[in-house]
Enzyme design. Structure first.
Site, short mmCIF file in Angstrom:
data_model
loop_
_atom_site.label_atom_id
_atom_site.label_comp_id
_atom_site.label_asym_id
_atom_site.label_seq_id
_atom_site.Cartn_x
_atom_site.Cartn_y
_atom_site.Cartn_z
N LYS A 172 0.88 -1.18 0.00
CA LYS A 172 0.00 0.00 0.00
C LYS A 172 0.91 1.22 0.00
O LYS A 172 1.46 1.62 1.02
CB LYS A 172 -0.87 -0.02 1.26
CG LYS A 172 -2.22 0.67 1.15
CD LYS A 172 -2.18 2.13 0.78
CE LYS A 172 -1.90 3.04 1.96
NZ LYS A 172 -1.69 4.45 1.55
N GLU A 246 8.91 1.36 11.33
CA GLU A 246 10.06 2.25 11.08
C GLU A 246 9.52 3.66 11.08
O GLU A 246 8.85 4.08 10.13
CB GLU A 246 10.68 1.93 9.71
CG GLU A 246 11.39 0.61 9.63
CD GLU A 246 12.63 0.54 10.50
OE1 GLU A 246 13.21 1.61 10.80
OE2 GLU A 246 13.01 -0.57 10.89
N CYS A 280 14.01 10.34 6.96
CA CYS A 280 13.78 10.01 8.37
C CYS A 280 15.03 10.24 9.21
O CYS A 280 14.94 10.58 10.38
CB CYS A 280 13.28 8.58 8.51
SG CYS A 280 14.36 7.40 7.73
N GLU A 379 9.85 16.22 15.17
CA GLU A 379 10.37 16.04 13.81
C GLU A 379 9.80 17.13 12.89
O GLU A 379 8.60 17.39 12.93
CB GLU A 379 9.97 14.66 13.28
CG GLU A 379 10.50 14.38 11.90
CD GLU A 379 10.08 13.01 11.38
OE1 GLU A 379 8.90 12.65 11.54
OE2 GLU A 379 10.93 12.30 10.83
#
Ligand code: NAD
Length: 489
Positions: A172, A246, A280, A379
């Protein structure tokens, strides 16, 4: 190009016939639209992947290796076409998009071989005439949910070990990069046995959640934000399915007083601005020893000004636009908040005015930063680097460990003993010394704390997609000391 779901090696619309737009972030125009799938499409894909599982898992590892190698070869053969789709869909420079395809091919090759080698083990027997074999078995249908920042690479991180281990998969993609994955499937996957690789496009809350909730999908492997990771973990708990996550990061860089300042500034700039900061493991915080902070800051600002923004298809471009309007607005909001909270912009801090269209944001460096500001704790996933000064390594390590994240960390120093001593104390899945954002396909990659659960890369990734089974063999036909009512022989 075909803009439909790929199930059982056939192309199909969503059962509800709904679609959504895919936008080019450079032109801000609609490229096309793709299926907005829901639980009905997920059910069909699961059926296909389940039916394919028996034959795929019963191939020898050598036969699976041949299929994965063919996928790798075809991916390389069509790299240019696929890279163009990545660039047009999410704004990554074409030359960087090309490296994604190479990454994917390398993963396919690496895991196809590793799975031939790492099939199980024999452990010490409990008595003379017995054996204990440990066998690793695939789970079945793996639900893979991936983000948009490295669509082909991150697909490969999951697809290669999952398939090599003998699972079948449903992919997906992110709603931002559906085309990249569909285009790859169209050009590359057709010769695979039907149902082994399936792709369904759609929104996270519909297609994504339906995949996570489906009782016949025993494992979900997810890459994305912490918020979505928590939601997936909660949903998966209902069926006690295995989840690997993750998630996001807030990676610090520590610049010591003995560091090569030019290397540290260039490395920090690259680590913070590559892919427009949408990595990331991007550099998201910098802690600099106070004796070198002004020299380092000046050098970093110079490096930030050198970054060339532009049309992702141009060769001499370092970064393209941000991947979507929402990412762009996210950056604007984070920078505005950092300014309101007292941060000082040294360069950047605004939309680039060089272009008539496109979500371009200037590489940005902040100082006058304090540890409780959002730009340090949350973040940003943006080309934004805040600098703080520190007096010692112990202060730098304490600050590096101060967020909820624990994905990566980089230390610039010439003193390797100092770096390794600090590395012991840093709570992150990766510590890089003198070079940011480094990965090795053979070494585990993943997050500590809220940056994730599980590991990708290396033999660890293969283990994520297999369950261990103990097979006990007793070959002493005379001695059965557990028989009721008989004396020991
Ligand atoms: P996201 O969490 O919004 O979406 C990721 C994927 O999850 C998409 O496919 C989305 O459709 C799907 N999704 C969203 N809501 C869902 C739900 N409720 N149920 C199931 N699926 C759902 O993240 P994003 O914006 O696409 O990606 C950026 C994030 O990914 C950043 O936080 C970044 O740090 C992280 N990331 C982590 C790694 C890593 O390896 N640790 C790598 C790349 C990106």
């Amino acid at each position: 190009m075909i803009f439909k779901n790929f199930i059982n090696n056939e192309w199909c619309d969503a059962q509800n016939c709904k679609t959504f737009d895919v936008i080019n972030p450079f032109t801000e125009r609609v490229i096309t639209n793709v299926p907005a799938s829901d639980e009905k499409d997920v059910a069909i894909a699961v059926e296909a992947a389940k039916n394919a599982f028996y034959d795929w898992s019963n191939l020898t590892a050598g036969e699976r290796r041949d299929h994965l190698r063919a996928l790798a070869n075809r991916s390389r053969e069509y790299a240019e076409e696929i890279a163009k789709t990545i660039s047009s869909e999410m704004g990554k420079p074409y030359k960087d998009a090309l490296t994604e395809i190479d990454d994917l091919a390398e993963y396919l090759e690496y895991y196809s071989e590793l799975a031939r080698d790492q099939v199980g083990r024999m452990v010490a027997p409990v008595d003379q005439k017995s054996m204990s074999l440990v066998r690793y078995e695939p789970y079945g249908v793996v639900g893979c949910i991936i983000p948009w920042n490295y669509p082909l690479s991150l697909m490969g991180w999951k697809l290669a070990p999952a398939l090599a281990a003998g699972n079948t998969i449903i992919m997906k993609p992110s709603e931002i990069t559906s085309l990249s994955i569909l285009h790859w499937a169209e050009l590359v996957v057709g010769d695979m046995p039907s149902g082994v690789i399936n792709v369904i496009t759609g929104f996270g809350g519909e297609a994504g959640e339906a995949l996570v909730k489906h009782p016949q999908v025993p494992i979900i492997t997810f890459t994305g934000s912490v918020r979505t990771g928590k939601r997936i973990a909660k949903l998966a708990a209902d069926n006690l399915k295995k989840v690997s996550l993750e998630l996001g990061g807030k990676d610090p860089v520590i610049v010591c007083d003995d560091a090569d300042i030019e290397v540290a500034a260039k490395g920090t700039s690259w680590g913070g601005f590559v892919n427009s900061g949408q990595v990331c493991t991007s550099v998201e915080r910098v802690y600099v020893y106070d004796s070198v902070v002004s020299r380092f800051t000046e050098a970093l600002v110079e490096e930030a000004k050198k970054v060339r923004l532009g049309d992702p298809m141009d060769d001499d471009v370092d970064i393209g636009p941000m991947a979507s309007e929402s990412q762009f607005n996210n950056t604007i909001n984070k920078v505005r908040l950092a300014k309101e909270q007292g941060g000082r912009v040294l360069t950047g801090g605004k939309r680039s005015d060089q272009f008539d269209s496109g979500y371009f944001y200037e590489p940005t460096v902040f100082d006058n930063i304090t540890s409780e500001m959002d730009i340090v704790t949350e973040e940003s996933f943006s080309p934004v680097i805040p600098i703080q000064k520190v007096a010692s390594m112990s202060e730098a390590v304490e600050m590096a460990n101060s967020t909820k994240y624990g994905l990566g960390c980089t230390i610039f120093t010439k003193d390797i003993e100092r770096a390794l001593t600090a590395a012991d104390k840093i709570k992150s899945g990766t510590v890089c010394i003198n070079s940011p954002l480094m990965e090795n396909i053979a070494a585990p990659f993943g997050g500590m704390k809220q940056s994730g659960i599980g590991r990708e890369h290396g033999v660890e990734a293969l283990e994520e997609f297999r369950e261990a089974k103990h097979i006990f063999i007793d070959y002493d036909h005379n001695k059965k000391d557990w028989w009721f009512g008989e004396e020991d022989q």
